[in-house]
Structures are given as structure tokens and as C-alpha cells.
Design a protein around this motif. Sequence first.
Motif, short mmCIF file in Angstrom:
data_model
loop_
_atom_site.label_atom_id
_atom_site.label_comp_id
_atom_site.label_asym_id
_atom_site.label_seq_id
_atom_site.Cartn_x
_atom_site.Cartn_y
_atom_site.Cartn_z
N UNK A 57 16.43 -6.32 6.46
CA UNK A 57 15.56 -5.49 7.34
C UNK A 57 15.95 -4.54 7.42
N UNK A 58 17.58 -4.32 8.08
CA UNK A 58 17.80 -3.07 9.08
C UNK A 58 18.37 -2.16 7.93
N UNK A 59 18.53 -2.44 6.55
CA UNK A 59 18.45 -1.98 5.25
C UNK A 59 17.23 -0.45 4.92
N UNK A 60 15.95 -2.34 5.22
CA UNK A 60 14.53 -1.01 4.34
C UNK A 60 14.25 -0.45 5.82
N UNK A 61 13.85 -0.76 7.01
CA UNK A 61 14.00 -0.15 7.80
C UNK A 61 14.84 0.78 8.14
N UNK A 62 16.02 1.30 7.23
CA UNK A 62 16.58 2.72 7.62
C UNK A 62 16.06 3.13 6.37
N UNK A 63 15.36 2.71 5.55
CA UNK A 63 15.01 3.68 4.67
C UNK A 63 14.06 4.78 5.04
N UNK A 64 14.03 5.84 4.42
CA UNK A 64 12.72 7.12 5.08
C UNK A 64 11.36 6.86 4.32
N UNK A 65 11.27 6.39 3.04
CA UNK A 65 10.25 6.20 2.55
C UNK A 65 9.25 4.49 2.62
N UNK A 82 2.00 -10.04 4.94
CA UNK A 82 3.18 -10.50 5.86
C UNK A 82 4.17 -10.81 5.07
N UNK A 83 4.24 -10.57 3.39
CA UNK A 83 5.45 -10.34 2.22
C UNK A 83 5.87 -8.66 2.20
N UNK A 84 4.93 -8.13 2.85
CA UNK A 84 5.00 -7.22 2.48
C UNK A 84 6.86 -6.77 2.73
N UNK A 85 7.07 -6.89 4.44
CA UNK A 85 8.85 -6.46 4.34
C UNK A 85 9.44 -7.29 2.91
N UNK A 86 8.79 -8.31 2.74
CA UNK A 86 9.96 -8.86 1.48
C UNK A 86 10.07 -8.62 0.52
N UNK A 87 8.29 -7.75 0.10
CA UNK A 87 8.62 -8.02 -1.87
C UNK A 87 9.33 -6.85 -2.47
N UNK A 88 9.14 -5.55 -1.56
CA UNK A 88 9.86 -3.66 -2.31
C UNK A 88 11.64 -4.63 -2.20
N UNK A 89 11.88 -5.90 -0.74
CA UNK A 89 13.66 -5.34 -1.38
C UNK A 89 13.90 -6.42 -2.52
N UNK A 90 13.20 -7.74 -2.45
CA UNK A 90 12.67 -8.15 -3.67
C UNK A 90 13.09 -7.68 -4.82
N UNK A 91 11.98 -6.52 -5.40
CA UNK A 91 12.07 -5.65 -6.42
C UNK A 91 13.65 -4.98 -6.63
N UNK A 92 13.92 -4.55 -5.50
CA UNK A 92 15.44 -3.79 -5.01
C UNK A 92 16.26 -4.52 -6.18
N UNK A 119 23.15 -1.42 -1.53
CA UNK A 119 23.69 -2.42 -0.78
C UNK A 119 22.70 -3.47 -1.41
N UNK A 120 21.54 -4.20 -1.16
CA UNK A 120 20.63 -4.46 -1.41
C UNK A 120 21.23 -5.78 -2.51
N UNK A 121 21.27 -5.45 -4.08
CA UNK A 121 22.24 -6.04 -5.23
C UNK A 121 23.35 -6.59 -4.46
N UNK A 122 24.17 -6.40 -3.81
CA UNK A 122 25.46 -6.61 -2.92
C UNK A 122 25.60 -7.63 -2.18
N UNK A 123 24.58 -7.00 -1.01
CA UNK A 123 23.89 -7.97 0.24
C UNK A 123 23.61 -9.08 -0.63
#
Length: 131
Positions: A57-65, A82-92, A119-123
Motif C-alpha cells: 500500500x505504501x508503494x501503491x499510494x506513492x504511485x501518481x497514477x 474492497x479488492x481494488x487496492x489489492x488487484x493492481x499490485x497482483x498484476x504488477x 519494487x513490488x517484484x522484489x517485495x
Amino acid sequence: PKEKAGIELVLNYNFTDKFYVICDADKNAKRESQKAGDHELAHALFGTNDEYKNKVLFLLNNYSRKAFLLETIKHMGCYAPQVWDDEFPAYVTTETLSNLIERFNLPKNDTELVELKQNLETLFRETKANV
């Protein structure tokens, strides 16, 4: 049949910790199956591992788009809010950069997306290794 046995196992187990069930019945498409498995594992980590979730969420919240992406996911029509914040990082975490750009209609020169993806792949890899 196989799914029913899995559901019965989950329903009859006395869980004391958070859990997430992932089922994959397709044994033939290994490459796609691995990608789908990692995609679902990213969801599982997000739902059961508070440290992972907070970092995502920290990484996603700092993404301007982010707002644009959430609106895109909303209009895809197949995900609950309720899964929108979860879905994009799973795709990324599991899609190629070109697939992300096409799927979410992002600019081809989005260096911020490249950094977010790295960053998300490393995490994901580090968290997955410790599960």
C-alpha cells in the motif's frame, strides 16, 4: 468434485490464524498456471501478511497514477471495491511491463511504473521466500 473436497477440508478445519485458499485445477498449462499461482499468492500475502500489505500500500499510494488505475479496475467490472487496492499490485507482480501498459492503458515511457514494478517484484520475491 475436487473442489468440493477442498472446500470441505477448509470448512472442517479449526483455523486460528489468517488463511487464504488457492486452488488450481489446470495441470497442463504450466507457464500460465505458474503466473496465475503467483498472482493468487500475491493476493494471499496481501490478505494474510500485514507487513507485506502495508509495504504494498505504501508503494501503491506513492504511485501518481493510482487514482487512474483504481478507476480502470472499477470499469473492468469484475472486481469488488474492497479488492481494488489489492488487484493492481497482483498484476504488477506477475505481468510483463508491456502487458500492464496495454491492460491499464498506461503511457509506454512510464518510468514510475517501471520502478513500482521492480519494487513490488522484489517485495513479492522476498516475502514469498519466507513463507
